[in-house]
Design a protein around this motif. Structure first.
Motif, PDB file in Angstrom:
ATOM      1  N   PHE A 121     -19.379 -39.737 -71.771  1.00  0.00           N
ATOM      2  CA  PHE A 121     -18.693 -38.660 -72.351  1.00  0.00           C
ATOM      3  C   PHE A 121     -17.076 -38.733 -71.748  1.00  0.00           C
ATOM      4  N   ASN A 122     -16.838 -39.574 -70.928  1.00  0.00           N
ATOM      5  CA  ASN A 122     -15.416 -39.454 -70.309  1.00  0.00           C
ATOM      6  C   ASN A 122     -14.519 -39.877 -71.465  1.00  0.00           C
ATOM      7  N   ILE A 123     -15.069 -40.554 -72.548  1.00  0.00           N
ATOM      8  CA  ILE A 123     -14.333 -41.049 -73.786  1.00  0.00           C
ATOM      9  C   ILE A 123     -13.854 -39.766 -74.228  1.00  0.00           C
ATOM     10  N   ILE A 124     -14.481 -38.446 -74.071  1.00  0.00           N
ATOM     11  CA  ILE A 124     -13.951 -37.529 -74.639  1.00  0.00           C
ATOM     12  C   ILE A 124     -13.208 -36.610 -73.448  1.00  0.00           C
ATOM     13  N   TRP A 125     -13.782 -36.369 -72.132  1.00  0.00           N
ATOM     14  CA  TRP A 125     -12.928 -35.805 -71.207  1.00  0.00           C
ATOM     15  C   TRP A 125     -11.627 -36.161 -70.858  1.00  0.00           C
ATOM     16  N   ILE A 126     -11.182 -37.559 -70.598  1.00  0.00           N
ATOM     17  CA  ILE A 126     -10.247 -38.133 -69.977  1.00  0.00           C
ATOM     18  C   ILE A 126      -9.181 -37.976 -71.155  1.00  0.00           C
ATOM     19  N   PRO A 127      -9.012 -38.089 -72.179  1.00  0.00           N
ATOM     20  CA  PRO A 127      -8.232 -37.843 -73.294  1.00  0.00           C
ATOM     21  C   PRO A 127      -7.985 -36.266 -73.649  1.00  0.00           C
ATOM     22  N   THR A 128      -9.057 -35.523 -73.367  1.00  0.00           N
ATOM     23  CA  THR A 128      -8.521 -33.943 -73.399  1.00  0.00           C
ATOM     24  C   THR A 128      -7.895 -33.498 -72.101  1.00  0.00           C
ATOM     25  N   ALA A 129      -8.341 -34.185 -71.033  1.00  0.00           N
ATOM     26  CA  ALA A 129      -7.333 -33.601 -69.828  1.00  0.00           C
ATOM     27  C   ALA A 129      -6.036 -34.267 -69.981  1.00  0.00           C
ATOM     28  N   MET A 130      -6.014 -35.450 -70.388  1.00  0.00           N
ATOM     29  CA  MET A 130      -4.519 -35.859 -70.558  1.00  0.00           C
ATOM     30  C   MET A 130      -3.631 -34.775 -71.438  1.00  0.00           C
ATOM     31  N   LYS A 131      -4.428 -34.377 -72.610  1.00  0.00           N
ATOM     32  CA  LYS A 131      -3.647 -33.651 -73.629  1.00  0.00           C
ATOM     33  C   LYS A 131      -3.727 -32.144 -73.339  1.00  0.00           C
ATOM     34  N   LEU A 132      -4.737 -31.615 -72.946  1.00  0.00           N
ATOM     35  CA  LEU A 132      -4.637 -30.237 -72.774  1.00  0.00           C
ATOM     36  C   LEU A 132      -4.539 -29.642 -71.435  1.00  0.00           C
ATOM     37  N   GLY A 133      -4.842 -30.777 -70.386  1.00  0.00           N
ATOM     38  CA  GLY A 133      -4.583 -30.349 -69.128  1.00  0.00           C
ATOM     39  C   GLY A 133      -5.990 -30.465 -68.046  1.00  0.00           C
ATOM     40  N   ARG A 134      -5.847 -31.202 -66.766  1.00  0.00           N
ATOM     41  CA  ARG A 134      -6.996 -31.143 -66.013  1.00  0.00           C
ATOM     42  C   ARG A 134      -7.866 -29.899 -65.653  1.00  0.00           C
ATOM     43  N   LYS A 135      -7.062 -28.926 -65.706  1.00  0.00           N
ATOM     44  CA  LYS A 135      -7.827 -27.732 -65.257  1.00  0.00           C
ATOM     45  C   LYS A 135      -8.808 -27.041 -66.314  1.00  0.00           C
ATOM     46  N   ILE A 136      -8.416 -27.098 -67.359  1.00  0.00           N
ATOM     47  CA  ILE A 136      -9.251 -26.648 -68.377  1.00  0.00           C
ATOM     48  C   ILE A 136     -10.564 -27.629 -68.490  1.00  0.00           C
ATOM     49  N   VAL A 137     -10.505 -28.942 -68.379  1.00  0.00           N
ATOM     50  CA  VAL A 137     -11.582 -29.861 -68.350  1.00  0.00           C
ATOM     51  C   VAL A 137     -12.465 -29.382 -67.153  1.00  0.00           C
ATOM     52  N   TYR A 138     -11.818 -29.386 -65.896  1.00  0.00           N
ATOM     53  CA  TYR A 138     -12.619 -28.814 -64.889  1.00  0.00           C
ATOM     54  C   TYR A 138     -13.340 -27.504 -65.058  1.00  0.00           C
ATOM     55  N   ILE A 139     -12.862 -26.623 -65.450  1.00  0.00           N
ATOM     56  CA  ILE A 139     -13.365 -25.316 -66.026  1.00  0.00           C
ATOM     57  C   ILE A 139     -14.419 -25.502 -66.969  1.00  0.00           C
ATOM     58  N   LEU A 140     -14.245 -26.156 -68.042  1.00  0.00           N
ATOM     59  CA  LEU A 140     -15.317 -26.443 -69.099  1.00  0.00           C
ATOM     60  C   LEU A 140     -16.535 -27.202 -68.441  1.00  0.00           C
ATOM     61  N   SER A 141     -16.212 -28.470 -67.809  1.00  0.00           N
ATOM     62  CA  SER A 141     -17.352 -29.334 -67.323  1.00  0.00           C
ATOM     63  C   SER A 141     -18.120 -28.209 -66.442  1.00  0.00           C
ATOM     64  N   LEU A 142     -17.486 -27.449 -65.500  1.00  0.00           N
ATOM     65  CA  LEU A 142     -18.286 -26.595 -64.623  1.00  0.00           C
ATOM     66  C   LEU A 142     -19.279 -25.542 -65.415  1.00  0.00           C
ATOM     67  N   VAL A 143     -18.579 -25.033 -66.512  1.00  0.00           N
ATOM     68  CA  VAL A 143     -19.392 -24.238 -67.279  1.00  0.00           C
ATOM     69  C   VAL A 143     -20.542 -24.781 -67.937  1.00  0.00           C
ATOM     70  N   ILE A 144     -20.243 -26.116 -68.610  1.00  0.00           N
ATOM     71  CA  ILE A 144     -21.534 -26.797 -69.163  1.00  0.00           C
ATOM     72  C   ILE A 144     -22.283 -27.011 -68.309  1.00  0.00           C
ATOM     73  N   LEU A 145     -22.201 -27.642 -67.085  1.00  0.00           N
ATOM     74  CA  LEU A 145     -23.035 -27.880 -66.104  1.00  0.00           C
ATOM     75  C   LEU A 145     -23.638 -26.919 -65.548  1.00  0.00           C
ATOM     76  N   LEU A 146     -23.083 -25.762 -65.526  1.00  0.00           N
ATOM     77  CA  LEU A 146     -23.838 -24.313 -65.080  1.00  0.00           C
ATOM     78  C   LEU A 146     -24.925 -24.018 -65.983  1.00  0.00           C
TER      79      LEU A 146
END
Length: 169
Positions: free
Chosen positions: A102-127
């Protein structure tokens, strides 16, 4: 590849100011006399760079602890949920597959939208997957729960390196 093309490979938001004439204040340089770091690190305990490193470390500890330490209780979990140990092993393999894939999705998303939003989304999904982990019953729910957790946990496998690289660049 020409050296001018290297700029397109940097992490978005990375700023390099090269002081070739050495006219800027030496205090602004971080060890290397040609590269000026933006933002400037400081010795203050309130420095956001210090706090972000602490938060990234806590994020990594929480995600890796949850990912790696529940295997010891599989026999009890198997008895409580009706999932065989073979299926638990298969679900764990699915989790690890998605954790890497899934890093094929997360890393480009972080590069495009920013790391903070990916940190938050990943935390919410894991929660969400972790809360479900306390209530699932049966093999199908187990597989879906671990797939969700794999997607949520994946970001910590590579996003931390992007963040640390950005802060030390």
């Amino acid at each position: 590849m020409a050296s001018g093309d290297d700029l397109f490979l940097d992490v978005p938001g990375t700023v390099y100011l090269v002081d070739a004439s050495r006219t800027l204040n030496d205090a602004a340089h971080a060890g290397n006399q040609d590269i000026l770091l933006i933002p400037q690190p400081s010795a203050s305990l309130a420095d956001p760079l210090l706090w972000s490193l602490f938060l990234i470390s806590a994020y990594a500890c929480v995600f890796s602890f949850g990912e790696n330490n529940w295997g010891a209780s599989w026999t009890l979990i198997s008895e409580d949920t009706g999932v065989s140990l073979t299926n638990m092993n298969g679900g764990s393999a699915l989790n690890y597959l998605l954790l890497g894939f899934f890093n094929i999705i997360w890393i480009p998303t972080a590069m495009k939208l920013g790391r903070k939003i990916v940190y938050i989304l990943s935390l919410v999904i894991l929660l969400g997957g972790s809360v479900w982990g306390g209530f699932y019953h049966g093999t199908a729910q187990y597989y879906i729960m671990l797939a969700i957790q794999g997607i949520g946990t994946a970001a910590y496998q590579a996003l931390i390196q992007l963040t640390v690289h950005h802060h030390t660049s």
